[in-house]
Design a protein around this motif. Structure first.
Motif, short mmCIF file in Angstrom:
data_model
loop_
_atom_site.label_atom_id
_atom_site.label_comp_id
_atom_site.label_asym_id
_atom_site.label_seq_id
_atom_site.Cartn_x
_atom_site.Cartn_y
_atom_site.Cartn_z
N VAL A 7 -5.73 38.65 -23.05
CA VAL A 7 -4.88 38.48 -24.22
C VAL A 7 -5.77 37.98 -25.37
O VAL A 7 -6.49 37.00 -25.21
CB VAL A 7 -3.75 37.46 -23.97
CG1 VAL A 7 -2.97 37.19 -25.25
CG2 VAL A 7 -2.82 37.97 -22.86
N CYS A 12 -1.88 36.67 -30.62
CA CYS A 12 -0.61 36.42 -29.92
C CYS A 12 0.32 35.57 -30.78
O CYS A 12 -0.09 34.55 -31.34
CB CYS A 12 -0.91 35.70 -28.60
SG CYS A 12 0.57 35.17 -27.70
N ILE A 13 1.58 36.01 -30.90
CA ILE A 13 2.57 35.27 -31.70
C ILE A 13 3.55 34.52 -30.79
O ILE A 13 4.60 34.06 -31.24
CB ILE A 13 3.33 36.21 -32.65
CG1 ILE A 13 4.06 37.32 -31.86
CG2 ILE A 13 2.39 36.80 -33.69
CD1 ILE A 13 5.00 38.17 -32.72
N SER A 14 3.22 34.42 -29.50
CA SER A 14 4.01 33.62 -28.55
C SER A 14 5.46 34.09 -28.45
O SER A 14 6.36 33.27 -28.29
CB SER A 14 3.95 32.13 -28.91
OG SER A 14 2.62 31.69 -29.01
N CYS A 15 5.67 35.40 -28.51
CA CYS A 15 7.03 35.92 -28.45
C CYS A 15 7.63 35.79 -27.06
O CYS A 15 8.85 35.78 -26.89
CB CYS A 15 7.06 37.38 -28.91
SG CYS A 15 6.40 38.54 -27.68
N GLY A 16 6.78 35.75 -26.03
CA GLY A 16 7.25 35.55 -24.67
C GLY A 16 7.57 36.80 -23.88
O GLY A 16 7.93 36.69 -22.70
N LEU A 17 7.47 37.97 -24.48
CA LEU A 17 7.84 39.19 -23.76
C LEU A 17 7.01 39.36 -22.48
O LEU A 17 7.56 39.61 -21.41
CB LEU A 17 7.65 40.42 -24.66
CG LEU A 17 8.77 40.71 -25.66
CD1 LEU A 17 8.37 41.88 -26.55
CD2 LEU A 17 10.06 41.02 -24.91
N CYS A 18 5.72 39.24 -22.59
CA CYS A 18 4.88 39.47 -21.41
C CYS A 18 5.13 38.40 -20.35
O CYS A 18 5.18 38.70 -19.16
CB CYS A 18 3.41 39.53 -21.80
SG CYS A 18 2.75 38.01 -22.51
N PHE A 28 2.09 30.91 -20.53
CA PHE A 28 1.63 30.25 -21.75
C PHE A 28 0.63 29.17 -21.37
O PHE A 28 0.85 28.41 -20.42
CB PHE A 28 2.79 29.64 -22.51
CG PHE A 28 3.68 30.65 -23.18
CD1 PHE A 28 3.16 31.53 -24.12
CD2 PHE A 28 5.03 30.73 -22.87
CE1 PHE A 28 3.96 32.47 -24.75
CE2 PHE A 28 5.85 31.66 -23.50
CZ PHE A 28 5.32 32.54 -24.44
N ALA A 34 -0.10 33.17 -24.90
CA ALA A 34 -0.08 33.80 -23.58
C ALA A 34 -1.49 33.98 -23.05
O ALA A 34 -2.45 34.18 -23.80
CB ALA A 34 0.62 35.15 -23.67
N CYS A 55 3.98 44.63 -26.32
CA CYS A 55 3.53 43.48 -27.10
C CYS A 55 3.62 43.83 -28.58
O CYS A 55 3.03 44.82 -29.02
CB CYS A 55 2.09 43.11 -26.72
SG CYS A 55 1.41 41.82 -27.77
N PRO A 56 4.38 43.06 -29.36
CA PRO A 56 4.62 43.42 -30.75
C PRO A 56 3.38 43.41 -31.63
O PRO A 56 3.37 44.03 -32.69
CB PRO A 56 5.65 42.38 -31.23
CG PRO A 56 5.52 41.25 -30.29
CD PRO A 56 5.12 41.84 -28.97
N VAL A 57 2.35 42.72 -31.18
CA VAL A 57 1.12 42.70 -31.98
C VAL A 57 -0.04 43.37 -31.24
O VAL A 57 -1.20 43.29 -31.67
CB VAL A 57 0.73 41.26 -32.39
CG1 VAL A 57 1.75 40.71 -33.37
CG2 VAL A 57 0.61 40.35 -31.19
N CYS A 59 -1.79 42.84 -28.55
CA CYS A 59 -2.98 42.00 -28.34
C CYS A 59 -3.33 41.84 -26.85
O CYS A 59 -4.12 40.97 -26.50
CB CYS A 59 -2.79 40.64 -29.00
SG CYS A 59 -1.58 39.57 -28.23
N ILE A 60 -2.73 42.67 -25.97
CA ILE A 60 -3.07 42.63 -24.55
C ILE A 60 -3.90 43.88 -24.24
O ILE A 60 -3.51 44.99 -24.61
CB ILE A 60 -1.82 42.60 -23.67
CG1 ILE A 60 -0.87 41.51 -24.12
CG2 ILE A 60 -2.21 42.39 -22.20
CD1 ILE A 60 0.49 41.55 -23.41
S1 SF4 Z 1 3.88 39.99 -25.67
FE1 SF4 Z 1 2.03 39.76 -26.93
S2 SF4 Z 1 2.64 38.41 -28.64
FE2 SF4 Z 1 4.20 38.24 -27.04
S3 SF4 Z 1 3.58 36.42 -25.84
FE3 SF4 Z 1 2.72 38.27 -24.83
S4 SF4 Z 1 0.64 38.49 -25.68
FE4 SF4 Z 1 1.78 37.10 -27.04
#
Ligand code: SF4
Length: 63
Positions: A7, A12-18, A28, A34, A55-57, A59-60
């Motif tokens: 990651v 990462c914007i810490s959205c929590g999806l992953c 986290f 993440a 991942c919305p940005v 970044c994975i």
């Molecule tokens: S899905 Fe992407 S932005 Fe969201 S917590 Fe996971 S790594 Fe971060």
């Protein structure tokens, strides 16, 4: 061959999806970003579809 997953925590914007989708792979860390703690916690297909692709940005990444 097992692939590693990383990651980009600067993005990462810490959205929590992953973390919510694959709690055996992502968590986290103390900074609230993440991280992948066990790339073998799900199939590569699941990691791709349930984390990397959504991942919305974006970044994975596989490494
Ligand atoms: S899905 Fe992407 S932005 Fe969201 S917590 Fe996971 S790594 Fe971060």
């Amino acid at each position: 061959m097992a692939s590693n997953v990383v990651v980009d925590q600067d993005s990462c914007i810490s959205c929590g999806l992953c973390v919510n989708n694959l709690p055996n792979v992502f968590r986290f860390d103390d900074s609230g970003k993440a991280e992948c703690f066990d790339p073998s916690g799900a199939t590569e297909e699941m990691i791709q579809s349930d984390a990397i692709d959504i991942c919305p940005v974006a970044c994975i990444h596989w490494q």
